[in-house]
Each structure stands twice: as structure tokens, then as C-alpha cells.
Design a protein around this motif. Structure first.
Motif: not given
Length: 161
Positions: A15-17, A23-25, A114-124
């Protein structure tokens, strides 16, 4: 869901990577190799375009090099302020030359990172567009005589990660 401490630590590093790359790209490309089950094709997708107010982009049935080469120029256009829309044909300098934008109706089953990165469940889920690419003769998967096998580039909504 319980995760052991080692897996949790590994995911935290990933997640940090990913956050540093975005942030860079402004976005990153996640590549997923073909799964062991039928209907699980190799695919790549962006992570970060949702943060720019745009659906993520998905490409199916290409190796990592070609998936990145196709996603990169389209993501650059989006990051520069261009909105791509379903049904649009986009010229890309790499590979097929032109792709067609389609809605991915089941992004919660596809863009897991992407959902993990934005902390969104699959249904949202964050929204996503699938980019369809042509065969060497310029035919798309919906065209008669398309040279690729159907499993190579399944239609949006007919496959999952």
C-alpha cells in the motif's frame, strides 16, 4: 477477515509503495496474470484515475508490457484533463493503434487493488472502463472474423479477477 501479521505487514508495504507511485506519477498500473480457473484472463488496470475524478481503465488479454503500453497513453490523456467516454475510439501509439472505450459493469469484481487503495467495498466499487483492442486485421471481439479466442478478450461483465 483475519490476516496474519506477516501478510498484514506485506500488504502495508504494498500500500505504501502504491501510494508513492501514485503521488509521483498520478496513477499506477496493476497487472494480474491469468488465473487457474477458466474465464480468468490476464489483465491490467489503472489505480489513481478515480482520484482525478475519472473511472479507472482496464485492458484484458495482453501481456504486462502491452497492457502497460496501452493504458499509459490513455491514462496520460486523462491525467491531463481529458475525459474518455464509452463508445469513443481512442488512438494509442503503442500496439493496436486504436481502442474502443466500454463500460465495465462489474468493477467490484475486477479492480480489486483500486478498491483497496480507495478503501471501497466491491458493492461500492470505483467505476471502470474496459478498453477493447483490435486484432491484426483491425477487427474487434464483437466483429465477425475476429482472430483472437473469446477467452483472450472477454466482453465486459463476463469475467472477473
Amino acid at each position: 477477515m483475519y490476516l496474519d501479521p506477516q501478510t498484514t505487514a506485506w500488504l502495508d508495504q504494498e500500500d505504501a509503495h502504491l501510494a508513492a507511485v501514485i503521488r509521483a506519477h498520478r496513477w499506477a498500473v496493476q497487472y494480474v496474470g491469468a488465473g487457474d480457473e477458466p474465464g480468468q484472463p490476464a489483465f491490467g488496470y489503472t489505480i489513481g484515475l478515480f482520484g482525478l475524478g475519472h473511472p479507472e481503465l482496464v485492458v484484458v488479454g495482453l501481456d504486462a508490457w502491452n497492457a502497460h503500453g496501452l493504458l499509459q497513453p490513455v491514462a496520460e490523456q486523462v491525467a491531463d484533463g481529458r475525459d474518455v467516454v464509452p463508445g469513443e475510439r481512442l488512438s494509442v501509439g503503442h500496439g493496436p493503434g486504436e481502442v474502443v472505450v466500454e463500460v465495465c459493469p462489474n468493477p467490484g469484481e475486477v479492480v480489486l487493488g483500486a478498491n483497496r487503495s480507495y478503501r471501497r467495498p466491491a458493492e461500492h466499487s470505483v467505476p471502470a472502463y474496459q478498453l477493447a483492442w483490435p486484432d491484426h486485421a483491425g477487427r474487434y471481439p464483437w466483429d465477425v472474423g475476429w482472430a483472437g479466442p473469446p477467452a483472450c478478450q472477454p466482453r465486459p461483465g463476463t469475467w472477473e479477477a
